[in-house]
Every structure is written in structure tokens, then in C-alpha cells.
Design an enzyme around this catalytic site. Structure first.
Site, PDB file in Angstrom:
ATOM      1  N   ASP A  62      -9.318   5.435  -1.179  1.00 16.72           N
ATOM      2  CA  ASP A  62      -8.210   6.023  -1.932  1.00 16.72           C
ATOM      3  C   ASP A  62      -8.784   6.769  -3.126  1.00 16.72           C
ATOM      4  OD1 ASP A  62      -9.026   4.002  -3.646  1.00 16.72           O
ATOM      5  OD2 ASP A  62      -6.995   3.300  -4.077  1.00 16.72           O
ATOM      6  N   TYR A  75      -6.640   5.530   5.298  1.00 18.39           N
ATOM      7  CA  TYR A  75      -6.776   4.563   4.204  1.00 18.39           C
ATOM      8  C   TYR A  75      -5.881   3.338   4.424  1.00 18.39           C
ATOM      9  CZ  TYR A  75      -5.692   2.191  -0.093  1.00 18.39           C
ATOM     10  OH  TYR A  75      -5.454   1.205  -1.011  1.00 18.39           O
ATOM     11  N   GLU A 105       0.824  -1.209   0.000  1.00 16.16           N
ATOM     12  CA  GLU A 105       0.000   0.000   0.000  1.00 16.16           C
ATOM     13  C   GLU A 105       0.865   1.269   0.000  1.00 16.16           C
ATOM     14  OE1 GLU A 105      -3.052   0.296  -0.576  1.00 16.16           O
ATOM     15  OE2 GLU A 105      -3.675  -1.785  -0.424  1.00 16.16           O
TER      16      GLU A 105
END
Length: 499
Positions: A199, A181, A97
């Protein structure tokens, strides 16, 4: 109807109607844009419990067929069950991520693979140093992400026994670089926590599902979108798959331009898609709407889904000019180049670059003086100014030991654009000659005062703030893309002057 789609609207009952009022506004002296004021209920922008389950089922059915198409090594089918497996999965999700921030999947895959080979566990990462991490990150950009991964891993090992917390609030509060997030992605995918994600892809997707045309970064807008994202995972036994499916759908189907609405499993529940098919004006009066939406702003007229979300107003990148000195010392046919390490915080933290003066005044007349100032700060014992006086020239001709500047030339300018800065690098080639050992750098002088002897900073001393490297090693040093542009420009200049 697309596979797995549902015939229910957003709220599970008859859709709230809108009333469109078209007007023309002046953008500037030469441009006019027609926009549509959509009078509608705030109810349009919420997902209701009665049909979320069907939307989620359609989404997961679609995801089952596409989850492996792009070959992402961090996207596993097997569910981690033991605490050890969950902790390892959390580490893998975290790394992926962070790498995916501002970076495309195809670019990230080889970096992720090399990273996991070098640092297969969070303990391996925590034991590394910033130079090793930056070397592995080189070319991926936004180097502060790498520094935060290292700092985060070290904190997880020392404070959390080597396991990323399974709580979103703790992750956000305690681990550098993890926001809402990333915390939601880690907790939902690795630990099965019903935490939402939002996102850029999910933001666009849900803005269209909710037919929301409001300032994309405003708190009220974000609150509505986070609520919708939470509704999609709340009560699910597969929250990680739901979140990954939303991200994948936004990335590959609900694209910025040319969305593939006919392939979208949510198209019958999508407010933007409904409006795009409904070409006639809806006649519901304002008095029929009990709860009028107060956050949407007029949208560009037309029936395209791509009207949503509202386009963000981008800030103009500020322009700056840096003077860059490519300082080389020539001796016995070899060329040695000085590199300086940037501070550990801020832009390009911890990376090496050529000695520079940042953000100079464009009206500065004496650029040569700036170059000399850079040399004075770089060397422990700076040589006389260039060009030399007649007396200094005579001494230099007869003294091969004395360090001197034999040439300063403007190589040219090159532009490098960061997200918020347009940097013009004004490049100068500075040639030093004289002496049988590399000139002492200012950093060495500091070490001499502490250790009572001079210490030459060589190619292998990666911990130094300043160092000399051989010409063949410059391109492999831990630098940013801008430095490589400067180096390429200089090499082209040198090659052209030899011809």
C-alpha cells in the site's frame, strides 16, 4: 542502534557504492532546483535472501511492542485455526482494508465497530440492501467501496459458500473491489499465505529501504517494490504479522515528513538512511559498476531520507459547475424537499442529492432556464414558468389547488473537492405551493403506467429514485458530504433572509 536492528546492509554484504553528480535545472522562469544524479548498481534495489531473515526478525520484534497501541479492533493476536475461524477473520480483514483505503485509522475505528455490530458475518452483509449499507457508511466517503463490499459479499455467499477464497488470484478475479494489495492482506492475515502487500505506507518504506528514486507508478518501479515485499514474507511462518508490521512501520515511523529513523528497526538495512549519513561524495567510477541502474532519476540534492520516494506528479483536478435546485413544496406549515437518487454506477453511486444539472457551460447566460429544465424533469406535471405572467398570477391568486412556483432565488455557490474534480455547486431555492398532496414526481408517473395507479413516493420508500422528505429529515438522508454543504448553505441563506 535501534532495538532489534541489524548491522547488515540491504544485500547482506558490502553496499554497492554510488557516485553523485550535482546539477541545477530550471523548473520555471523564477525557480531553480539542484538535483543529484546517483550513479549506482541495480543491485542496490533488491533484498537478498542472506539477510532478509534478520530484517524480518527485527521487524517482528518491534511490532510485538506496538501492535496494540492504536487500538485497532480488527488486529487480533489469536491465530485462526479452524476453517470457520479463518473465514470469519478473512471477512473482518476485508472490511477493515476496504474502509482504510484513503481513510485514516482513527476515522475508520468507529465505522468498523458499528459495521460489525450491524453485519457480524458475511452472510448478514449479503442479506442487506444498498440503502442500509450506504446509511451505515455515511460520512466515510468514497461510497463505491460500500457498494463493492455488498456486491462482493453476495457473490461470496452464492458462489463460494460464504467463505472468501484463500487464493490471491481468485480474490482479485472474482470479488469486486479486491486488488493485489487487499488480496495479499486477506490471504496472509487470515489464512497464513505468504502473499505480499504494497500500500502507500509500504511503498514509501521499501522505496527508502531500497534507496529507489524512480517514477512511483511506473511498472518497473512497482515490480521492484513488489519483489521486495514478497521477499519479506517468503518462507515466513507469520506472513500476516510481517505485512501488518510493514504497514504499521510505514504509517507511524517511516512517515512522509519527519520520519523517526532512530526508532526504525530497519535503519541499518535502509539505503536511504545510509545515504543520509554519508555526506561525502563517493568516488566509484561508472566503470566499476557492473550493472548500472537505469530506472532511477536524479533526486533533489541533500542528505534527507525524505528525498525518497520520488514525488508523484499529481494531475490537476478538473473544474466543473453544477446547478443545484433545492425544490421545496410548502403546505399547511410543513416544508417538503425533493431528493433524487444517483445511478448505481459512477461518482457517489446510489446516494441521494438535490435535483441538479451537472457540468453546465460556464458561459450559459440563462441559468433560470436550467432550473426550469430540472423542475420539468423532476415533476410529472410541471407548473408554469416563473415568474408567472399576469394571467397566470391572477389564476394562482384565486386557485389554491393549482401547483405553482412562487419563488426562485440564487442562494449562493459552494465548493466541494473530490480527488479528481473541483465541483462548484450553484444553488437555487425553488418554492412550490398549491395542492393538498405532495406533487407527483416523474418516477411516480412511471409506476402509474406500470401499475395503473399513481403511487406517491414517501419518506419511508427508500427504494424510489425520487422522493419527498420533510425538512427535519433532510440532514439524515443517505447523501454525500457535498449535499450536506449545499443544505448548510441554503439554511444559512434562509435564516439570513428572515432577519
Amino acid at each position: 542502534m535501534a532495538k532489534g536492528s541489524t548491522s547488515l546492509g540491504i544485500t547482506g554484504k558490502r553496499q554497492p557504492k554510488t557516485r553523485r553528480l550535482s546539477v541545477t535545472i530550471d523548473d520555471d522562469a523564477d525557480t531553480k532546483t539542484e538535483v543529484t544524479a546517483r550513479l549506482h548498481s541495480a543491485e542496490l534495489h533488491s533484498l537478498k535472501n542472506e539477510n532478509v531473515a534478520q530484517l524480518r526478525a527485527s521487524l517482528l520484534e518491534w511490532f510485538a511492542d506496538v501492535r496494540d497501541v492504536r487500538g485497532m479492533p480488527w488486529r487480533r493476536r489469536a491465530i485462526a485455526t479452524s476453517p470457520e475461524e479463518q473465514a470469519q477473520r478473512a471477512y473482518e480483514v476485508w472490511v477493515s482494508e476496504i474502509m482504510l483505503q484513503q481513510t485514516q485509522v482513527a476515522t475508520v475505528i468507529p465505522y468498523y465497530t458499528r459495521w460489525m455490530e450491524k453485519f457480524p458475518t458475511i452472510q448478514d452483509l449479503a442479506a442487506a440492501d444498498i440503502d442500509t449499507v450506504n446509511c451505515l457508511w455515511k460520512g466515510l466517503g468514497y461510497y463505491s467501496r460500500a457498494a463493492r463490499l455488498l456486491a462482493g459479499a453476495q457473490k461470496v455467499v452464492t458462489k463460494f459458500s460464504g467463505r472468501l477464497p484463500a487464493d490471491t488470484r481468485t480474490l482479485e478475479k472474482e470479488i469486486p473491489g479486491i486488488g493485489r494489495y487487499s488480496a495479499g492482506a486477506i490471504c496472509s492475515i487470515a489464512y497464513g499465505v505468504c502473499a505480499p502487500v504494497l500500500d502507500g505506507n509500504v511503498h514509501r518504506l521499501l522505496s527508502r529501504v531500497l534507496a529507489l528514486h524512480a517514477s512511483p507508478k511506473a511498472k518497473k518501479t512497482l515490480d521492484l517494490l513488489w519483489d521486495a515485499a514478497e521477499a519479506m514474507v517468503q518462507g515466513s511462518d507469520r506472513p500476516g504479522d510481517v505485512n501488518q508490521a510493514l504497514i504499521e512501520l510505514g504509517s507511524t515511523v517511516c512517515k512522509v515528513r519527519d520520519p523517526i529513523c532512530e526508532s526504525c528497526p530497519l535503519n541499518d538495512g535502509c539505503g536511504a538512511h545510509k545515504e543520509s549519513r554519508d555526506s561525502k561524495d563517493l568516488t566509484q567510477s561508472t566503470s566499476d559498476i557492473e550493472d548500472l541502474c537505469e530506472i532511477c532519476v536524479p533526486a533533489p540534492s541533500g542528505s534527507l531520507v525524505t528525498r525518497f520516494p520520488m514525488k508523484a506528479i499529481k494531475k490537476t483536478a478538473r473544474a466543473e459547475t453544477d446547478v443545484v435546485n433545492i425544490v421545496e413544496w410548502r403546505c399547511k406549515g410543513e416544508r417538503h424537499f425533493a431528493l433524487v437518487r444517483r445511478p448505481e454506477g459512477g461518482l457517489l453511486a446510489g446516494l441521494y442529492e438535490f435535483p441538479s444539472a451537472e457540468n453546465i457551460d460556464e458561459d450559459e447566460k440563462d441559468i433560470l432556464e436550467i432550473s426550469h429544465s430540472i423542475i420539468d424533469n423532476l415533476l410529472a406535471a410541471p407548473p408554469p414558468r416563473y415568474p408567472p405572467s399576469n394571467e397566470e398570477r391572477a389564476i394562482g391568486a384565486s386557485d389554491g389547488v393549482r401547483l405553482r412556483i412562487t419563488d426562485i432565488r440564487h442562494v449562493g455557490d459552494t465548493l466541494h473537492v473530490f480527488s479528481h474534480i473541483r465541483k462548484t455547486y450553484r444553488i437555487f431555492s425553488v418554492v412550490l405551493q398549491g395542492g393538498s398532496s405532495r406533487p407527483l414526481l416523474s418516477h411516480d408517473c412511471q409506476h402509474r403506467s406500470k401499475r395503473r395507479k399513481a403511487r406517491d413516493v414517501g419518506e419511508d420508500d427508500l427504494g424510489a429514485h425520487m422522493r419527498w422528505v420533510l425538512e427535519k429529515d433532510v440532514a439524515d438522508a443517505i447523501t454525500g458530504t457535498g449535499v450536506l454543504k449545499v443544505w448548510k448553505k441554503a439554511r444559512l441563506f434562509w435564516n439570513s433572509t428572515r432577519e
